[in-house]
Design a protein around this motif. Structure first.
Motif, PDB file in Angstrom:
ATOM      1  N   VAL A  35       0.976  -1.274   0.047  1.00 21.62           N
ATOM      2  CA  VAL A  35      -0.163   0.094   0.080  1.00 21.62           C
ATOM      3  C   VAL A  35       0.854   1.282  -0.109  1.00 21.62           C
ATOM      4  O   VAL A  35       0.743   2.717  -0.651  1.00 21.62           O
ATOM      5  CB  VAL A  35      -1.068  -0.136   0.744  1.00 21.62           C
ATOM      6  CG1 VAL A  35      -1.811   1.289   1.346  1.00 21.62           C
ATOM      7  CG2 VAL A  35      -1.825  -0.972   1.277  1.00 21.62           C
ATOM      8  N   ASN A  36       1.953   1.474   0.750  1.00 17.42           N
ATOM      9  CA  ASN A  36       2.869   2.449   1.156  1.00 17.42           C
ATOM     10  C   ASN A  36       3.410   2.717  -0.368  1.00 17.42           C
ATOM     11  O   ASN A  36       3.758   3.894  -0.980  1.00 17.42           O
ATOM     12  CB  ASN A  36       3.269   2.330   2.129  1.00 17.42           C
ATOM     13  CG  ASN A  36       2.939   2.562   3.167  1.00 17.42           C
ATOM     14  OD1 ASN A  36       1.990   3.378   3.680  1.00 17.42           O
ATOM     15  ND2 ASN A  36       3.739   1.076   4.547  1.00 17.42           N
ATOM     16  N   ALA A  37       3.998   1.402  -1.045  1.00 17.00           N
ATOM     17  CA  ALA A  37       4.763   1.041  -2.483  1.00 17.00           C
ATOM     18  C   ALA A  37       3.876   2.205  -3.677  1.00 17.00           C
ATOM     19  O   ALA A  37       3.795   3.133  -4.104  1.00 17.00           O
ATOM     20  CB  ALA A  37       4.861   0.249  -2.765  1.00 17.00           C
ATOM     21  N   LEU A  44       1.201  10.098  -3.359  1.00 21.42           N
ATOM     22  CA  LEU A  44       0.312  10.292  -2.066  1.00 21.42           C
ATOM     23  C   LEU A  44       0.726   9.354  -0.808  1.00 21.42           C
ATOM     24  O   LEU A  44       1.795   9.257  -0.290  1.00 21.42           O
ATOM     25  CB  LEU A  44      -1.373   9.294  -2.393  1.00 21.42           C
ATOM     26  CG  LEU A  44      -2.096   9.416  -3.866  1.00 21.42           C
ATOM     27  CD1 LEU A  44      -2.989   8.947  -3.859  1.00 21.42           C
ATOM     28  CD2 LEU A  44      -2.441  11.367  -3.467  1.00 21.42           C
ATOM     29  N   SER A  45      -0.176   9.974   0.487  1.00 28.06           N
ATOM     30  CA  SER A  45       0.317   9.267   1.441  1.00 28.06           C
ATOM     31  C   SER A  45      -0.354   7.924   2.171  1.00 28.06           C
ATOM     32  O   SER A  45      -1.342   7.944   0.774  1.00 28.06           O
ATOM     33  CB  SER A  45       0.150   9.637   2.540  1.00 28.06           C
ATOM     34  OG  SER A  45      -1.320  10.406   2.480  1.00 28.06           O
ATOM     35  N   GLY A  46       0.461   6.829   2.116  1.00 31.04           N
ATOM     36  CA  GLY A  46      -0.075   5.904   2.787  1.00 31.04           C
ATOM     37  C   GLY A  46      -2.056   6.013   2.659  1.00 31.04           C
ATOM     38  O   GLY A  46      -2.811   5.147   2.565  1.00 31.04           O
ATOM     39  N   PRO A  47      -1.688   6.505   4.185  1.00 27.98           N
ATOM     40  CA  PRO A  47      -3.491   6.818   4.483  1.00 27.98           C
ATOM     41  C   PRO A  47      -4.188   6.671   3.789  1.00 27.98           C
ATOM     42  O   PRO A  47      -5.693   6.843   3.295  1.00 27.98           O
ATOM     43  CB  PRO A  47      -3.906   7.520   6.068  1.00 27.98           C
ATOM     44  CG  PRO A  47      -2.167   6.972   6.145  1.00 27.98           C
ATOM     45  CD  PRO A  47      -1.337   7.488   5.083  1.00 27.98           C
ATOM     46  N   ALA A  48      -4.015   7.822   2.557  1.00 23.63           N
ATOM     47  CA  ALA A  48      -4.801   7.969   1.252  1.00 23.63           C
ATOM     48  C   ALA A  48      -5.768   6.413   0.786  1.00 23.63           C
ATOM     49  O   ALA A  48      -6.589   6.829   0.117  1.00 23.63           O
ATOM     50  CB  ALA A  48      -4.041   9.313   0.792  1.00 23.63           C
ATOM     51  N   TYR A  50      -6.663   3.967   1.466  1.00 24.80           N
ATOM     52  CA  TYR A  50      -7.280   3.344   2.433  1.00 24.80           C
ATOM     53  C   TYR A  50      -8.532   3.857   2.504  1.00 24.80           C
ATOM     54  O   TYR A  50      -9.667   3.381   2.808  1.00 24.80           O
ATOM     55  CB  TYR A  50      -7.094   3.210   4.228  1.00 24.80           C
ATOM     56  CG  TYR A  50      -5.861   1.859   4.267  1.00 24.80           C
ATOM     57  CD1 TYR A  50      -5.948   1.160   4.311  1.00 24.80           C
ATOM     58  CD2 TYR A  50      -4.570   3.014   4.542  1.00 24.80           C
ATOM     59  CE1 TYR A  50      -4.873   0.426   4.466  1.00 24.80           C
ATOM     60  CE2 TYR A  50      -3.144   2.249   5.040  1.00 24.80           C
ATOM     61  CZ  TYR A  50      -3.511   1.172   4.832  1.00 24.80           C
ATOM     62  OH  TYR A  50      -2.512   0.013   4.814  1.00 24.80           O
ATOM     63  N   ARG A  51      -8.993   5.118   1.592  1.00 27.01           N
ATOM     64  CA  ARG A  51      -9.738   6.026   1.419  1.00 27.01           C
ATOM     65  C   ARG A  51     -10.901   4.923   0.072  1.00 27.01           C
ATOM     66  O   ARG A  51     -11.940   5.150   0.177  1.00 27.01           O
ATOM     67  CB  ARG A  51     -10.101   6.900   1.106  1.00 27.01           C
ATOM     68  CG  ARG A  51      -9.412   8.300   1.983  1.00 27.01           C
ATOM     69  CD  ARG A  51      -8.972   9.478   1.677  1.00 27.01           C
ATOM     70  NE  ARG A  51     -10.135  10.375   0.807  1.00 27.01           N
ATOM     71  CZ  ARG A  51      -9.831  11.293   0.315  1.00 27.01           C
ATOM     72  NH1 ARG A  51      -8.678  11.909   0.205  1.00 27.01           N
ATOM     73  NH2 ARG A  51     -11.045  11.734  -0.704  1.00 27.01           N
ATOM     74  N   TYR A  52      -9.976   3.976  -0.535  1.00 31.62           N
ATOM     75  CA  TYR A  52     -10.215   3.286  -1.862  1.00 31.62           C
ATOM     76  C   TYR A  52     -10.435   1.465  -1.743  1.00 31.62           C
ATOM     77  O   TYR A  52     -10.899   0.818  -2.032  1.00 31.62           O
ATOM     78  CB  TYR A  52      -9.576   3.648  -2.941  1.00 31.62           C
ATOM     79  CG  TYR A  52      -9.425   5.407  -3.163  1.00 31.62           C
ATOM     80  CD1 TYR A  52     -10.652   6.004  -3.905  1.00 31.62           C
ATOM     81  CD2 TYR A  52      -8.604   6.413  -2.086  1.00 31.62           C
ATOM     82  CE1 TYR A  52     -10.456   7.343  -4.273  1.00 31.62           C
ATOM     83  CE2 TYR A  52      -8.101   7.388  -2.805  1.00 31.62           C
ATOM     84  CZ  TYR A  52      -9.891   8.181  -3.539  1.00 31.62           C
ATOM     85  OH  TYR A  52      -9.563   9.155  -3.645  1.00 31.62           O
ATOM     86  N   TYR A  53      -9.146   1.608  -0.846  1.00 34.27           N
ATOM     87  CA  TYR A  53      -8.171   0.073  -0.028  1.00 34.27           C
ATOM     88  C   TYR A  53      -8.406   0.338   1.260  1.00 34.27           C
ATOM     89  O   TYR A  53      -7.959   0.803   1.682  1.00 34.27           O
ATOM     90  CB  TYR A  53      -7.999  -0.174  -1.308  1.00 34.27           C
ATOM     91  CG  TYR A  53      -8.403  -0.760  -2.791  1.00 34.27           C
ATOM     92  CD1 TYR A  53      -9.265  -1.329  -3.372  1.00 34.27           C
ATOM     93  CD2 TYR A  53      -7.671   0.341  -3.386  1.00 34.27           C
ATOM     94  CE1 TYR A  53      -9.659  -1.914  -4.493  1.00 34.27           C
ATOM     95  CE2 TYR A  53      -7.951  -0.217  -5.055  1.00 34.27           C
ATOM     96  CZ  TYR A  53      -8.977  -0.934  -5.415  1.00 34.27           C
ATOM     97  OH  TYR A  53      -9.092  -0.842  -6.605  1.00 34.27           O
TER      98      TYR A  53
END
Length: 230
Positions: A35-37, A44-48, A50-53
């Protein structure tokens, strides 16, 4: 209107995330797809993400579904390009199309078929099972059409191991009953042989003996055609 625009923007972002994950897979391998990669590649930032997956597993499932859909479309197109009555030519076209996609998309094929299957994936209603059934569908439908036109030789069900009989009956029911259990035995045996050979080729497990596995694949097709009475 604003809601439709937001929905389109979301779909575009979801597609971009999956495309970025695919690029990482092809360029750097499966371990690079995190996710971070993906977020870094997109600025984007990693947490961004998580808004989608919801996490890595959901992202992997979505990317895998894309690969299955792409390969299934290739197989369906090859099948549609041959008249319905020409079962042998149809089957060969489908299988050759599958192999051509696999050897030109080795990272994607490996991602689909060489990764371990977890407990969630085994659920019949899981995304992996759904896209897997879509992928197998044209091969099953073609085999069923062959059976309905001219039944091919099958083993006597009573001669098979009791455990195998139970499993074949369950598979026949799950497949809608178009093939009897003994014909399902033939279908699955041929599918496992063909799929297994292709996996070994794509994953370089045949390199110790063969630099060109195409003749082996063609032999396998001829054997399948013979077994199906073609």
């Amino acid at each position: 209107m604003a809601q439709d625009r937001r929905a389109r923007q979301r779909e575009a972002m979801l597609a971009e995330i999956r495309t970025t994950a695919r690029t990482l897979l092809v360029d750097k391998g499966g371990e690079a797809v995190t996710v971070n990669a993906v977020a870094r590649e997109m600025g984007l930032s990693g947490p961004a993400i998580y808004r989608y997956y919801s996490g890595h597993d959901e992202l992997v499932g979505a990317v895998t579904a894309d690969f299955y859909a792409e390969l299934t479309a290739v197989i369906d197109a090859a099948r549609a390009g041959v008249p319905a009555a020409e079962h042998r030519a149809r089957l060969f076209a489908m299988c050759r199309a599958m192999r051509a996609w696999a050897i030109t998309h080795r990272p994607e094929f490996g991602w689909m078929f060489a990764r371990p299957v977890n407990a969630a994936d085994l659920d019949r209603d899981s995304l992996r099972q759904t896209v897997g059934r879509d992928f197998e569908r044209p091969f099953f439908e073609e085999t069923a059409a062959i059976w309905e036109t001219a039944p091919f030789p099958v083993p006597a069900l009573a001669d098979l191991d009791p455990s195998l009989r139970r499993q074949l009956r369950a598979n026949a029911a799950a497949m809608g009953g178009r093939l009897p259990p003994e014909a399902v035995h033939v279908f699955l045996g041929l599918w496992i042989r063909l799929y297994g050979l292709l996996c070994m080729e794509v994953l370089h497990q045949l390199d110790f003996a063969f630099t060109d596995a195409e003749p082996l694949f063609e032999e396998c097709l001829e054997e399948a055609a013979h077994r199906l009475g073609l």
